[in-house]
Design an enzyme around this catalytic site. Structure first.
Site, PDB file in Angstrom:
ATOM      1  N   THR A 127      -6.596  -9.346  -2.582  1.00 12.74           N
ATOM      2  CA  THR A 127      -5.773  -8.411  -3.348  1.00 12.74           C
ATOM      3  C   THR A 127      -6.395  -7.024  -3.269  1.00 12.74           C
ATOM      4  OG1 THR A 127      -5.044  -7.755  -5.553  1.00 12.74           O
ATOM      5  CG2 THR A 127      -7.000  -9.153  -5.459  1.00 12.74           C
ATOM      6  N   GLY A 128      -5.551  -6.023  -3.177  1.00 11.84           N
ATOM      7  CA  GLY A 128      -6.063  -4.654  -3.109  1.00 11.84           C
ATOM      8  C   GLY A 128      -5.145  -3.813  -2.250  1.00 11.84           C
ATOM      9  N   THR A 157      -1.542  -8.477  -7.604  1.00 12.70           N
ATOM     10  CA  THR A 157      -1.089  -9.557  -6.712  1.00 12.70           C
ATOM     11  C   THR A 157      -1.709 -10.895  -7.138  1.00 12.70           C
ATOM     12  OG1 THR A 157      -0.673  -8.149  -4.829  1.00 12.70           O
ATOM     13  CG2 THR A 157      -1.474 -10.340  -4.305  1.00 12.70           C
ATOM     14  N   ARG A 193       8.108  -1.111   3.494  1.00 10.67           N
ATOM     15  CA  ARG A 193       6.660  -1.250   3.738  1.00 10.67           C
ATOM     16  C   ARG A 193       6.234  -2.711   3.580  1.00 10.67           C
ATOM     17  NH1 ARG A 193       2.273  -3.259   0.312  1.00 10.67           N
ATOM     18  NH2 ARG A 193       0.369  -2.195   0.926  1.00 10.67           N
ATOM     19  N   ILE A 194       5.394  -3.164   4.477  1.00 14.97           N
ATOM     20  CA  ILE A 194       4.863  -4.529   4.378  1.00 14.97           C
ATOM     21  C   ILE A 194       3.347  -4.421   4.253  1.00 14.97           C
ATOM     22  CG2 ILE A 194       4.579  -6.738   5.572  1.00 14.97           C
ATOM     23  CD1 ILE A 194       7.287  -6.085   6.983  1.00 14.97           C
ATOM     24  N   GLY A 195       2.789  -5.110   3.267  1.00 16.18           N
ATOM     25  CA  GLY A 195       1.343  -5.043   3.039  1.00 16.18           C
ATOM     26  C   GLY A 195       0.606  -6.177   3.722  1.00 16.18           C
ATOM     27  N   ASP A 196      -0.567  -6.482   3.214  1.00 17.65           N
ATOM     28  CA  ASP A 196      -1.426  -7.510   3.818  1.00 17.65           C
ATOM     29  C   ASP A 196      -1.061  -8.923   3.374  1.00 17.65           C
ATOM     30  OD1 ASP A 196      -2.266  -6.688   1.202  1.00 17.65           O
ATOM     31  OD2 ASP A 196      -4.007  -7.984   1.462  1.00 17.65           O
TER      32      ASP A 196
HETATM   33  N1  ASP Z   1      -2.455  -6.247  -1.384  1.00 12.79           N
HETATM   34  C1  ASP Z   1      -1.162  -5.988  -1.950  1.00 12.79           C
HETATM   35  C2  ASP Z   1      -0.401  -5.070  -1.027  1.00 12.79           C
HETATM   36  O1  ASP Z   1      -0.981  -4.133  -0.528  1.00 12.79           O
HETATM   37  C3  ASP Z   1      -1.225  -5.375  -3.316  1.00 12.79           C
HETATM   38  C4  ASP Z   1      -2.120  -6.095  -4.297  1.00 12.79           C
HETATM   39  O2  ASP Z   1      -3.061  -6.739  -3.929  1.00 12.79           O
HETATM   40  O3  ASP Z   1      -1.833  -6.012  -5.498  1.00 12.79           O
HETATM   41  O4  ASP Z   1       0.764  -5.269  -0.859  1.00 12.79           O
END
Ligand code: ASP
Length: 332
Positions: A251-252, A200, A228-231
């Site tokens: 990121t993570g 990310t 799906r929705i992330g952070d």
């Molecule tokens: N944090 C992002 C997510 O979970 C992925 C990433 O950081 O690469 O959507």
């Protein structure tokens, strides 16, 4: 005559001192290109080159007096066009082999913010997030509604041939082949799946006017369930900015970043517990599950800091006090 002359001097002196003030005002920038494992040798060189170019550009914009929000958007747009990162073109693909893009942006001066989730046709999701911030009364738009609004705003559109790259098609196949052994309740970490790189992108900035800004853009996690929705589009989880504390982009593993509301947790430690940027950040990251991810942060004094608990994190930091750091595997 004497009065007129003094008045003239005062008139000249005033803008001069205001100008000096602005010229010496602190600024700071931090950029990340994702956490996870170290990419292979060729990928490392390309990523270092890209981060160096972007850091130089962002630093120059800030030194010249650009607004932090403009810097954040400009830097992230270029990362969204680069196949090296998991945002825009070259993003990771969901379980159906499709792209679904999330992004957010926040203005630390007004706490105005905008986000998009599951966008499929907008070339630059970060610009769409900014339009949600400035042109609607909402904070987040998702899916078809987000892309319809994007067209209405006249933003550049793109199809799957732009976003989906052969490299990411192969990556999804590799990921699927491993799934029979993985848990449904958690996402594989770099230790469980060596070579995994989340990728990310994010940028945070303090501009010379004293305003903080933060932005994040992503394709999410490889093989994610569709919808799906992330952070990254969740304000307070993947992105946060408040002139009273700091600006953060993460990121993570997004599910953990949401559970621990990582970005606003750092800001709150500064705001309510009086912690420094570095202490607040390190304390928040220390609470996360092992091998989870990392953040970049700047505060209103121009301090910059990054912290991660994965083997690697692509990052570039600089400020007007002479800090300059570009690294793919900084010490944890
Ligand atoms: N944090 C992002 C997510 O979970 C992925 C990433 O950081 O690469 O959507």
């Amino acid at each position: 005559m004497r009065i007129t002359f003094s008045l003239l001097l005062a008139l000249i002196a005033l803008p001069c001192s205001a100008w000096n003030c602005l010229a010496q005002a602190p600024y700071a920038i931090a950029i990340h290109g994702g956490a996870g494992d170290l990419p292979d040798g060729k990928g490392q060189a390309a990523r270092m080159e890209q981060l160096t170019k972007l850091l130089n550009q962002g630093e120059k914009m800030l030194a010249d007096g650009a607004a932090g929000l403009d810097v954040v958007e400009t830097i992230i747009k270029q990362m969204e066009d680069s196949e090296l990162f998991n945002a825009g073109r070259g993003c990771v693909l969901n379980e159906q082999g499709e792209h679904e893009l999330d992004a957010s942006i926040m203005d630390g001066k007004s706490l105005a913010c905008g986000a998009v989730a599951g966008s499929k046709t907008t070339r630059y999701p970060i610009s769409l997030a900014r339009k949600v911030m400035t042109e609607t009364r909402h904070v987040m738009l998702s899916g078809q509604g987000a892309d319809q609004f994007s067209k209405l705003m006249g933003l550049e559109q793109a199809g799957p041939e732009h976003f989906v790259t052969p490299e990411q098609v192969k990556r999804l196949q590799r990921w699927k082949a491993k799934q029979s052994t993985s848990s449904l309740n958690s996402y594989p970490t770099p230790k469980e799946d060596p070579g995994i790189y989340y990728g990310t992108v994010g940028c945070v900035a303090l501009d010379k006017q004293g305003n903080l800004a933060a932005g994040t853009s992503t394709g999410g996690l490889v093989g994610k369930r569709w919808g799906r929705i992330g952070d990254s589009p969740v304000i307070g989880a993947g992105t946060y900015a408040d002139n009273k504390s700091c600006a953060v982009s993460g990121t993570g593993i997004g599910e953990d970043f949401i559970r621990f509301h990582v970005a606003s947790d750092i800001a709150s430690r500064m705001k309510y517990a009086g912690k420094s940027l570095a202490v607040a950040t390190d304390e928040t990251i220390a609470q996360l599950p092992e091998d989870c991810g990392g953040v970049i942060c700047v505060d209103s004094k121009g301090n910059v800091h990054a912290k991660h608990n994965t083997p690697a994190m692509s990052l570039a930091l600089a400020n007007s006090q002479g800090v300059r750091q570009i690294q793919l595997a900084p010490p944890k």
